[in-house]
Every structure is written in C-alpha cells, then in structure tokens.
Design an enzyme around this catalytic site. Structure first.
Site, PDB file in Angstrom:
ATOM      1  N   GLU A 250      30.934  39.628  49.735  1.00 19.98           N
ATOM      2  CA  GLU A 250      31.607  38.534  50.446  1.00 19.98           C
ATOM      3  C   GLU A 250      32.299  39.053  51.689  1.00 19.98           C
ATOM      4  OE1 GLU A 250      32.795  36.116  46.333  1.00 19.98           O
ATOM      5  OE2 GLU A 250      34.375  37.010  47.552  1.00 19.98           O
ATOM      6  N   LYS A 252      35.408  39.663  53.911  1.00 22.65           N
ATOM      7  CA  LYS A 252      36.832  39.789  53.603  1.00 22.65           C
ATOM      8  C   LYS A 252      37.606  39.033  54.675  1.00 22.65           C
ATOM      9  CE  LYS A 252      40.149  43.280  52.108  1.00 22.65           C
ATOM     10  NZ  LYS A 252      41.371  42.785  52.697  1.00 22.65           N
ATOM     11  N   ARG A 257      46.544  35.551  51.104  1.00 25.88           N
ATOM     12  CA  ARG A 257      46.033  35.332  49.738  1.00 25.88           C
ATOM     13  C   ARG A 257      46.926  34.284  49.095  1.00 25.88           C
ATOM     14  NH1 ARG A 257      43.726  39.026  45.831  1.00 25.88           N
ATOM     15  NH2 ARG A 257      43.026  37.776  44.062  1.00 25.88           N
ATOM     16  N   ARG A 272      50.816  36.403  47.531  1.00 23.96           N
ATOM     17  CA  ARG A 272      50.640  37.633  46.745  1.00 23.96           C
ATOM     18  C   ARG A 272      51.953  38.136  46.176  1.00 23.96           C
ATOM     19  NH1 ARG A 272      47.601  43.038  48.531  1.00 23.96           N
ATOM     20  NH2 ARG A 272      48.675  43.963  46.790  1.00 23.96           N
ATOM     21  N   GLU A 302      41.938  32.341  50.012  1.00 22.53           N
ATOM     22  CA  GLU A 302      42.603  32.799  51.231  1.00 22.53           C
ATOM     23  C   GLU A 302      42.922  31.589  52.119  1.00 22.53           C
ATOM     24  OE1 GLU A 302      42.915  36.112  51.148  1.00 22.53           O
ATOM     25  OE2 GLU A 302      43.261  36.742  53.204  1.00 22.53           O
ATOM     26  N   PHE A 341      37.777  31.444  46.626  1.00 24.83           N
ATOM     27  CA  PHE A 341      36.721  32.352  46.190  1.00 24.83           C
ATOM     28  C   PHE A 341      36.720  32.557  44.679  1.00 24.83           C
ATOM     29  CE2 PHE A 341      39.862  35.265  48.333  1.00 24.83           C
ATOM     30  CZ  PHE A 341      40.421  35.814  47.184  1.00 24.83           C
ATOM     31  N   GLU A 417      37.424  41.299  58.852  1.00 22.16           N
ATOM     32  CA  GLU A 417      38.229  42.415  58.360  1.00 22.16           C
ATOM     33  C   GLU A 417      37.429  43.434  57.567  1.00 22.16           C
ATOM     34  OE1 GLU A 417      41.292  41.490  55.603  1.00 22.16           O
ATOM     35  OE2 GLU A 417      42.305  43.320  56.207  1.00 22.16           O
ATOM     36  N   ARG A 433      43.309  46.817  39.751  1.00 18.67           N
ATOM     37  CA  ARG A 433      42.639  47.376  40.931  1.00 18.67           C
ATOM     38  C   ARG A 433      41.691  48.476  40.460  1.00 18.67           C
ATOM     39  NH1 ARG A 433      44.342  47.348  46.591  1.00 18.67           N
ATOM     40  NH2 ARG A 433      46.554  47.147  46.231  1.00 18.67           N
ATOM     41  N   LYS A 441      36.436  48.505  54.630  1.00 23.38           N
ATOM     42  CA  LYS A 441      36.933  48.029  55.918  1.00 23.38           C
ATOM     43  C   LYS A 441      37.043  49.186  56.884  1.00 23.38           C
ATOM     44  CE  LYS A 441      41.657  47.871  54.171  1.00 23.38           C
ATOM     45  NZ  LYS A 441      42.847  47.126  54.004  1.00 23.38           N
TER      46      LYS A 441
END
Ligand code: ATP
Length: 605
Positions: A250, A252, A257, A272, A302, A341, A417, A433, A441
């Site tokens: 996808e 970015k 967010r 966030r 987003e 998303f 980005e 994560r 990026k």
C-alpha cells in the site's frame, strides 16, 4: 497515603532510576516505592507523574520549551535581557555563556533556578502538584500559567522543578521503559492499557498485583494503541521477511493516523497519542454517518487533505487548517479526506482477530467510498478504482519482489512518503511492531534540524527575477582539522524558495561582487568546490571565494534523497530557505560528516 506523599520522594526515585543501569534494580526500587508510599493502593496520582505522556485525564498544557521559558522568566521576575533569560530562550543554542546542558531545556532551567531557589525542599505533596498541574492545563493565558509557576517555584527547590518541567514536557528520560513500569506494576497492565488507553482505569482496575485480569478486547469509544509498521531497508528485505505469505502493498499516506469510533451518532477521532480530535467532527461526521452502513464500528486509517483542483492529496501539514475552515463554513479547493485501510470493530464484535484479508472484505461491505472525502484502501477497490489508466495504483497484491520495488520507486517519484507491505493473513494487534506490517521509506532528516549551509553558486531566475540570480547552489563543508577553517565545500542542493523579494534583493546585492560566470562547459569550477559532472545542476555563477559568501539556514519537508546530481551523498527533497544567516561566519557551515550522522540518527524506527 499516595496523595500525601511528598513529591521529593518521587524525585529521589527519579534521580536514582536515572543513574542506575540495571533494569532489575530499577524495577525493584519502583516496586518498593509502590509498596511503601501507595499503601492505600491509590496508584494513579503517582503513576500519572511517572508516565506523564500516557495521562489523558488532564488536558494539554500548551507549553513547549519556548513558552515555558517565557513563563519561567516572568515567574522569576528576571530581566528579558539578562544572561539567564537569554540562556532560557536560547536553550537549544546556548546563550551568552554556553554550558554543557545546551539542548536540554530542563537542565538549562535548573541551572537558572539553582541561582534563585534554596536547596531545601518546599514540601510539595503529590496531591498539591497534581492540583497545580490541573490548574496549569486549564489556565487560558500565559499570565495564569505564570502564576502557577510562581507557586510551584515557591514550594520546591531547583531539582524538584527540574522534574516538574520534565513532567510538563512529558519526557522524564529515566531510561526505564514504559513496558517495564507497566510490568512491575501489574502483569496485565500493558495489555489493558493497549486496549483502553486509559491510565486511570488501569490503575484502578489492577490494584492487586496478585489478581490476574482477564484479557480485555477492544471497545467502541475507547482508543486502542495502533498496530505499527517495522522499518525495512529495501524491497528485497521486505519480501524475504514475508516469504511465502500473501502480501498487500500500500501507499504510505502522509497524514494523521486516526481511529474513527462510531457508535450511532456518537463519533470519536482518536489520534496515535489517543487524543480525541473533535475538530474533525464538523467536516467528517455527516459523510461518515451517510456512508457507513453499520451502527457501531471502529475504522483505522489516515486523515488527509484532498485538493479538488489538483485532484490529488495535498502535502502533509494542512489538516488542522482545513478542519477549522470546514467548521467556519469556508469553502475552498481543499477538503478533509479519510482513507480507511482497516476495520477493527463491526456491529457488536471486535474483528481484530480475523485476518487482514477478511477485514478488507468487511470494510468493503461496510463503507461506501466517496471520492476525495471517504476512501478505502483495498486492492482493486476504493482509491484504486478511480485512478485512470497509467496512474499508479494505491494498493495491490504483489506477486514478486520486482513489483514491490517498482511501486516503491513510483511512490517516491510521486512525492509520497513510501510504502507499507502487509501480511494479508495477519491479525491486527494493538501496539505491535513485530513485522506484520513493514514500511519502506526514503531517508529522513530530523524536522527540527537547522541546516546551515554555504552559498557556493547562483542560478538566474526567470519572469520578474529574469537576469538576476534567484536560486542558489549551496554546499556543506568538508570537515576541517580542529581549530582550522574548512578548505573545501561539497555541493549539496539547489534552493530558491523561502525569501521575500526584498530579502532576495539584499542577498544578491551583497554577493554580486563575488559572482563569477561559468562560461564554458569545460571550464572547471573553483578548486575549493567539489561538484559532480552532472550538468543539470551546474550554477550559472560561482561565488569566487567562500570567505565572502553567506550562510543560509535551510529546512525541507524532512525527506532526504540519494544524490547523484550533487557531490554530497544525500540531498534534500523540497528545500526552502528559512533565514539568511548574515550573523554566522562562513567557516561555521555544517560539515558533511555531521549531516550524514544527522541523517542516520534520524532513522531510528
Ligand atoms: P512514520 O513516521 O514512518 O509514520 P510512525 O512511527 O509514526 O512512523 P509506523 O508504525 O512506523 O508509524 O508507520 C505506520 C504509520 O504510517 C501509521 O501510523 C500511519 O499513520 C501511516 N500510514 C500511512 N499509510 C498507511 C497504510 N497504508 N497502512 C498503515 N499505515 C499507514
């Protein structure tokens, strides 16, 4: 009793924790504090001071270092021209006397406070501090805030004030992770916090460390800590990490967010940092109500700005302005657009345990996309469907690494980005994560970095600037040996925007006597400049001696690009001149090595 405990006790814990290396020792000291001073098991008043960045019971203080400095100067009644006032204002750069604490506001403030406060503690209790901090966050102007600081200064010593300033800035720099603090407090604290983002509730529900709490699922109306992406260096690494999985790639998007929680007509827009951005409600709530066919849901996505004139997303940074314009009923070419998303909750159940592929299906059923206002990011749907042939897609299912690589290049050329690569079989996990989502990026420079570069050449302008230099080639110094001036400069980037016509005139007038034309392609540039052979960025004129040149402070949209055109290994993507530094000697130009270190240190996550 927690609230009657003196704040100085907490300060001793902070100081000790900061100095101690062993995380085991830090944890046992923290436990001892809880057992000895929170005997009533009323943990929240203390924990909110230990984890100030997670506390949402108090509104924001609206205090960054600069305003804090002015409040302290007023509260201490010191002259604005005094050395100490200048030190506070210039905490980042150093004032008249530059100390070793430069760059750390709390330490610079402590130096100043130490000269004015006694060393004895003023006896402030945890309750009194919390009350004063409440007052600080609800005060509406600087005068009221200054009054709170006067009271705080009377009731503390400089060391205590240092910690209070750090609490206000929401970063205690204890070297003691939030994870360890939660874990020592209660084995289920982190999990509960991740799905509620409510520190008070965690402290109240988990009073007994020996009683386990049943894992709680997410709820509509309570912010959830977002699933995050792990950084990878290139497409090959991403492809290897997700080897054998079905993968969606996808774009970015560069916005905010935002989790949208819809419960009938009640709507929350959690960022966030789990702040509820009610300013989005005016522009978005109606469109969401009309185009989401379910009563209760949580969307993940987003918030961006769509430019109806250019028919594309606007560059990052105008969300708040557009939200305000919508609230004030102002029309324009720009409007807020939410790109969903993911979906986390649907009807009466959480769907985070389902696969991303299944969640995409739910999203497709729940949300009707409206071009430029409410979009879904699903392969072959939503945003993808109204792109015309030849335009890059926003998301697709990748079949090989080359497709990922090509898409990454496309998004970069498109000034996006970067990309996010996701495992379609993965669950959505709060605060994870671990690599279900991977991001790629380009390199970044820290946004607050001032890049002080030297003008080494000029380009003629066109239009009203025709015939005069209107853009500059700037360079970085080759790092000189200690106590000497740089001898060579490396071409770095071309910059033209940022100055008013008057400022540009003044600068060009000053440099004109030193401009030398670059007349023939074979004529070499002055030997003290290192440039590439790339003709594209050869300036029309060179500044014929660096000592006569001028430093420019430049900023950019923080993205650096690998440079083939210029001699430095990185360049900036959209540089603009922040200010002309007539006050800064040419020899203090940023050097190449420091710049590269800056790029690398900004690429932590
Ligand atoms: P960054 O500064 O790169 O955004 P971050 O630490 O804020 O990093 P990461 O978890 O590393 O956040 O990257 C995910 C972020 O990227 C999300 O928080 C979201 O704001 C943004 N984003 C943009 N487009 C997407 C997308 N298609 N899928 C997931 N996240 C996206």
């Amino acid at each position: 009793m927690t609230e009657q405990t003196k704040f100085s006790v907490l300060c001793s814990l902070f100081t000790w924790t900061q100095r101690t290396k062993s995380s085991f020792k830090k944890r046992s000291k923290f436990r001892k504090f809880l057992d000895s001073f929170c005997t009533d098991r009323n943990f929240f008043p203390a924990i909110r001071l230990i984890l100030p960045n997670l506390d949402r019971e108090r509104g924001t203080y609206g205090l960054k270092e600069h305003v804090l400095a002015t409040c302290l100067i007023d509260a201490l009644a010191i002259s604005k021209d005094s050395d100490d006032a200048v030190r506070l204002i210039n905490w980042r750069k150093g004032g008249a006397k530059t100390g070793s604490n430069v760059g750390n506001f709390a330490l610079v403030a402590t130096e100043v406070l130490q000269r004015r406060q006694g060393t004895a503690s003023g006896g402030l209790t945890i309750k009194e501090l919390n009350d004063l901090l409440d007052q600080l966050s609800s005060s509406e102007n600087r005068a009221e805030k200054t009054l709170v600081f006067s009271t705080l200064i009377q009731k503390t010593n400089a060391q205590e004030m240092k910690w209070i300033i750090m609490i206000i800035l929401k970063d205690l720099k204890l070297g003691f992770s939030e994870k360890s603090i939660f874990h020592e407090f209660h084995p289920d604290a982190e999990d509960l916090f991740n799905v509620t983002c409510d520190l008070k509730l965690v402290c109240e529900k988990l009073r007994d460390r020996n009683q386990r709490h049943k894992r709680q699922d997410i709820e509509v109306g309570k912010a959830v800590r977002p699933q995050l992406a792990k950084r990878v260096a290139n497409a090959t690494e991403a492809w290897k990490k997700l080897h054998g999985k079905e993968v969606v790639v996808e774009c970015k998007f560069d916005g905010d967010r935002i989790q949208i929680h819809k419960n009938g007509t009640e709507m929350h827009y959690f960022s966030r940092n789990f702040l509820d951005h009610s300013e989005y409600a005016h522009a978005m709530s109606e469109i969401i109500t009309q185009n989401i066919i379910v009563d209760r849901c949580i969307l993940d996505g987003e918030m961006l700005v769509w430019d109806t004139f250019l028919n594309r997303f606007a560059e990052f940074g105008s969300n708040q302005e557009i939200a305000k314009a919508a609230r004030d009923g102002l029309d324009g070419d720009r409007q807020l657009c939410y790109v969903a998303f993911d979906i986390l909750y649907f009807g009466d159940t959480s769907v985070i345990h389902q696969t991303l592929k299944e969640r995409h299906e739910i999203l497709r059923k729940v949300l009707r996309p409206v071009k430029g206002r409410l979009e879904i990011l699903i392969p072959n749907d939503g945003l993808n469907s109204h792109r015309s042939a030849g335009e890059p897609r926003w998301s697709f299912i990748a079949h090989n690494v080359d497709e990922v690589e090509r898409f990454f290049k496309e998004t970069i050329e498109n000034r996006d980005e970067g990309i996010v690569v996701k495992d379609l079989s993965s669950k959505w996990e709060p605060s994870d994560r671990s690599g279900k989502w991977l991001k790629l990026k380009p390199e970044y420079v820290h946004p607050s970095s001032d890049l002080d570069v030297l003008i080494i050449g000029g380009y003629y302008g066109s239009g009203r600037h025709g015939g005069e230099v209107a853009q500059f080639l700037v360079g970085l110094a080759e790092r000189p040996s200690p106590n000497t001036h740089p001898k060579r400069f490396v071409s770095f980037c071309r910059v033209g925007t940022g100055l008013s016509d008057d400022e540009l005139d003044a600068l060009v007038t000053k440099l004109k006597p030193y401009f030398r034309k670059y007349e023939h392609p074979k004529k070499r540039p002055p030997s003290f400049y290192q440039v590439t052979n790339h003709s594209k960025e050869r300036p029309d004129v060179w500044v014929d001696s660096p000592e006569k040149s001028v430093i420019l402070s430049i900023t950019s949209d923080i993205r650096t690009i690998d440079s083939e055109v210029f001699a430095a290994p990185y360049s900036l993507r959209f540089p603009r001149i922040d200010r002309v530094r007539y006050d800064k000697p040419w020899s203090e130009c940023l050097d190449l090595q420091s710049f590269i270190e800056l790029v690398h240190s900004s690429n932590g996550t």
